[in-house]
Design a protein around this motif. Structure first.
Motif, short mmCIF file in Angstrom:
data_model
loop_
_atom_site.label_atom_id
_atom_site.label_comp_id
_atom_site.label_asym_id
_atom_site.label_seq_id
_atom_site.Cartn_x
_atom_site.Cartn_y
_atom_site.Cartn_z
N ALA A 67 -5.80 5.51 6.07
CA ALA A 67 -4.98 5.22 4.89
C ALA A 67 -3.50 5.43 5.20
O ALA A 67 -2.66 4.62 4.80
CB ALA A 67 -5.41 6.11 3.73
N SER A 81 -2.23 2.58 7.28
CA SER A 81 -2.22 1.30 6.60
C SER A 81 -1.10 1.19 5.58
O SER A 81 -0.82 0.10 5.08
CB SER A 81 -3.56 1.07 5.87
N ALA A 82 -0.46 2.30 5.27
CA ALA A 82 0.50 2.34 4.17
C ALA A 82 1.83 1.71 4.53
O ALA A 82 2.33 1.84 5.66
CB ALA A 82 0.71 3.78 3.72
N ASP A 83 2.42 1.06 3.55
CA ASP A 83 3.80 0.57 3.67
C ASP A 83 4.79 1.66 3.25
O ASP A 83 5.92 1.69 3.72
CB ASP A 83 4.00 -0.66 2.79
N ARG A 132 -5.17 -5.18 -0.83
CA ARG A 132 -3.77 -5.55 -0.97
C ARG A 132 -3.58 -7.04 -1.20
O ARG A 132 -2.51 -7.48 -1.63
CB ARG A 132 -2.94 -5.06 0.22
N LEU A 181 4.92 6.00 2.24
CA LEU A 181 4.24 7.30 2.20
C LEU A 181 4.94 8.21 1.20
O LEU A 181 6.17 8.31 1.20
CB LEU A 181 4.25 7.96 3.57
N VAL A 206 0.85 -1.19 0.00
CA VAL A 206 0.00 0.00 0.00
C VAL A 206 0.89 1.24 0.00
O VAL A 206 1.77 1.38 0.85
CB VAL A 206 -0.94 0.03 1.22
N ILE A 207 0.65 2.12 -0.97
CA ILE A 207 1.37 3.39 -1.08
C ILE A 207 0.37 4.52 -0.91
O ILE A 207 -0.55 4.66 -1.72
CB ILE A 207 2.08 3.53 -2.44
N ALA A 208 0.50 5.30 0.14
CA ALA A 208 -0.40 6.42 0.38
C ALA A 208 0.24 7.71 -0.10
O ALA A 208 1.42 7.98 0.19
CB ALA A 208 -0.75 6.53 1.86
#
Length: 399
Positions: free
Chosen positions: A275, A278-280, A239, A282, A125-127
């Motif tokens: 979000a 949850s991101a891996d 994901r 940023l 996940v990329i926010a």
């Protein structure tokens, strides 16, 4: 077996109640209007509800009640006005009023479905976040998704902006029934499967590499549908469905519970907080001008605190000497290092023509201006976050 609530005209309710019983389901309520349906959902907690898409039976309050208690709501529509109402409310689970039970069964949230719940999450996940003032969050999010898709990843772009969702119009996609709100609704009833994600997502086609899009809410007033718990659950399911989930977030980091006496009320910025956490990875986007730099430097630490982490990739967008003077890139780097302790920022050169061409055509910059220097920087950024997947080598048998 499903526990079904009905809110339908008499003839239709009788037919579907009979069909439901024949297929082993229990009809727990036969409601005369939306108000009675809300009470039935609160008291009886059915697993799903079949509702005619008519103002007498279905409105925003009914939908909110279904979301609150975790009831899967299926709207039945037989006319264009009924289908229009379901679309305006964002109900993805719709069927024709003439449908038989075999056609309704797959919409009831897993009863009689062959699809199993999504497996454990594996994707990244990329926010993408940025302060107020339109620094280019959505543009960067779209470009990262496009470049990762071009590298060979299976990508989904999710619009989680509760203030001004804009991914769909930027890509020329319809947003009458927002896909991410539907994903949150399904996640709230624990019925968001891969098949459901395939159904509610739109696909952006590109010769470089297409990707799926979960469109955002068309009206900002619908923000209560994106609660923190549902957003987190939807992203976790997504994901496991894709290699990469790129999330476009809102700018506001206001902790609105501090100005409310109701600590259990929904929070407008909860989707952004969920979000970010949850991101891996940023990605923080700022505008490379004096005002944009000031906004980013003042809010960068707040964003890291909200995300509960200490690092992020900083992208300074629209770097140009007309706003920063001679040696614009050097001045931007110096200001970031001196006042924010930010080093190694990614600087995207100003190429208004490329981005205007993309917006005009409803395309990504990857498609509209593949040779743009801005596109080259964004391509390298995407590759640095997530390298290309390994190529599959087919083994050759010896004769």
């Amino acid at each position: 077996m499903a526990r079904v609530a009905l809110a339908l005209p008499d003839a239709l309710a009788q037919r579907l109640a009979h069909d439901a019983s024949r297929h082993g389901h229990e009809v727990v309520a036969d409601c005369i209007d939306g108000g009675e349906l809300r009470e039935a959902m609160e008291l009886l907690r059915p697993s799903c509800a079949l509702v005619l898409a008519d103002p007498r039976y279905l409105d925003a309050d009914v939908l909110a009640s279904a979301d609150a208690v975790g009831v899967r709501l299926v709207a039945l529509a037989g006319t264009s006005s009924e289908r229009g109402l379901a679309a305006r409310l964002g109900v993805r689970e719709t069927a024709d009023t003439e449908s038989d039970w075999a056609g309704l069964e797959p919409l009831l949230g897993g009863f009689g479905r062959s699809d199993t719940p999504a497996p454990a999450a594996h994707g990244t996940v990329i926010a993408v976040w940025g302060p107020g003032g339109a620094p280019g969050r959505t543009t960067v999010a779209i470009s990262i998704a496009a470049e990762l898709a071009a590298l060979g990843h299976r990508v989904v772009l999710a619009d989680v902006d509760t203030h001004g969702a804009s991914v769909a119009p930027a890509l020329g996609l319809l947003d009458e029934a927002p896909g991410f709100a539907a994903a949150c609704r399904l996640a709230g009833t624990d019925s968001l499967t891969h098949d459901e994600l395939d159904r509610i997502a739109q696909f952006y086609e590109s010769p470089a590499g297409g990707f799926r899009v979960l469109t955002g809410i068309g009206r900002a007033s619908r923000w209560p549908e994106l609660s923190a718990e549902k957003v987190s659950a939807a992203l976790e399911r997504a994901r496991s469905w894709a290699d990469v989930v790129v999330v476009d977030t809102a700018s506001s980091l206001e902790a609105d519970e501090e100005i409310s006496s109701d600590f259990f009320a929904p929070r407008r910025n909860a989707a952004t907080f969920a979000a970010l956490r949850s991101a891996d990875h940023l990605v923080v986007v700022g505008s490379a001008d004096p005002v944009g730099l000031s906004r980013l430097l003042r809010s960068h630490a707040d964003m890291l605190e909200a995300a509960e982490r200490t690092d992020a990739v900083v992208v300074m967008n629209r770097v140009r000497s007309s706003a920063m003077g001679l040696g614009a890139a050097a001045q931007v780097r110096q200001a970031l290092a001196r006042f924010g302790g930010i080093h190694d920022a990614v600087l995207v050169p100003y190429d208004q023509h490329a981005f205007d061409s993309a917006v005009l055509a409803g395309r990504t910059v990857t498609d509209a201006a593949p040779r743009s220097p801005a596109r080259v920087v964004l391509r390298d950024l995407a590759a640095s976050i997530l390298p290309p997947p390994p190529r599959r080598v087919r083994s050759r048998r010896k004769k």
